[in-house]
Design an enzyme around this catalytic site. Structure first.
Site, PDB file in Angstrom:
ATOM      1  N   GLU A 231     -12.178  36.029  -5.166  1.00 42.17           N
ATOM      2  CA  GLU A 231     -13.049  35.392  -4.187  1.00 42.17           C
ATOM      3  C   GLU A 231     -14.496  35.364  -4.692  1.00 42.17           C
ATOM      4  OE1 GLU A 231     -13.590  35.763   0.578  1.00 42.17           O
ATOM      5  OE2 GLU A 231     -13.748  37.636  -0.550  1.00 42.17           O
TER       6      GLU A 231
ATOM      7  N   ARG B 170     -10.498  40.085  -3.763  1.00 39.62           N
ATOM      8  CA  ARG B 170     -11.958  40.023  -3.624  1.00 39.62           C
ATOM      9  C   ARG B 170     -12.634  39.665  -4.942  1.00 39.62           C
ATOM     10  NH1 ARG B 170     -10.410  39.381   0.383  1.00 39.62           N
ATOM     11  NH2 ARG B 170     -10.880  40.242   2.395  1.00 39.62           N
TER      12      ARG B 170
ATOM     13  N   SER C  20     -17.471  33.933 -24.093  1.00 42.50           N
ATOM     14  CA  SER C  20     -16.201  34.389 -24.638  1.00 42.50           C
ATOM     15  C   SER C  20     -15.602  35.484 -23.761  1.00 42.50           C
ATOM     16  CB  SER C  20     -16.404  34.958 -26.049  1.00 42.50           C
ATOM     17  OG  SER C  20     -15.200  35.516 -26.537  1.00 42.50           O
TER      18      SER C  20
END
Length: 145
Positions: A90, A87, A113
């Site tokens: 995703e 997840r 960064s």
């Protein structure tokens, strides 16, 4: 001792002794997410931090030595199918293009960064169910030509 083996021993000892990750972070005087990541093998700890964590968990010097070693950072590809980890990937896959556009609009040509970087984790109560709040805080690095 490999960092992965040390991480397994740390996780088991933490559960057995009923010590929270937050307790460990306070003991080693480090930010919570960084500390958990270090104890799971993604960052080197100082000798003092490693010794304090191992003392709290009653683990031997081999684990403390492992915690001080320079890591090979990254994630085991087998963990990519874990629903929680997936997840995160995703969410970044869906929102990264928009965040990239916003970053460039706000800061110009450059990147955030991941070395000069902090990540925070929090729980926020909500009437529809508690919310997970994760904050990335990275230094902007402009491209210089």
């Amino acid at each position: 001792m490999p960092k992965s083996e040390a991480a397994e021993l740390i996780t088991a000892a933490r559960i057995r002794k009923k010590v929270s990750w937050d307790d460990l972070a306070k003991e080693v005087d480090a930010p919570l997410v960084w500390c958990v990541s270090a104890l799971l093998g993604q960052h080197p700890m100082t000798a003092a931090q490693a010794e304090r964590a191992c003392s709290m968990l009653e683990l031997d010097s081999a684990v403390a030595e492992s915690l001080q070693r320079q890591p090979s950072r990254g994630i085991d590809p087998a963990l990519m199918s874990d629903p929680t980890i997936y997840r995160f990937h995703e969410a970044l896959a869906v929102y990264s293009p928009a965040l990239k556009e916003l970053l460039h609009e706000e800061f110009g040509d450059g990147i955030m960064s991941a070395i000069n970087f902090k990540v925070d984790f929090a729980r926020r109560e909500h009437p529809d169910g508690d919310r997970v709040v994760i904050t990335f805080d990275g230094k902007f690095l402009d491209y210089r030509w």
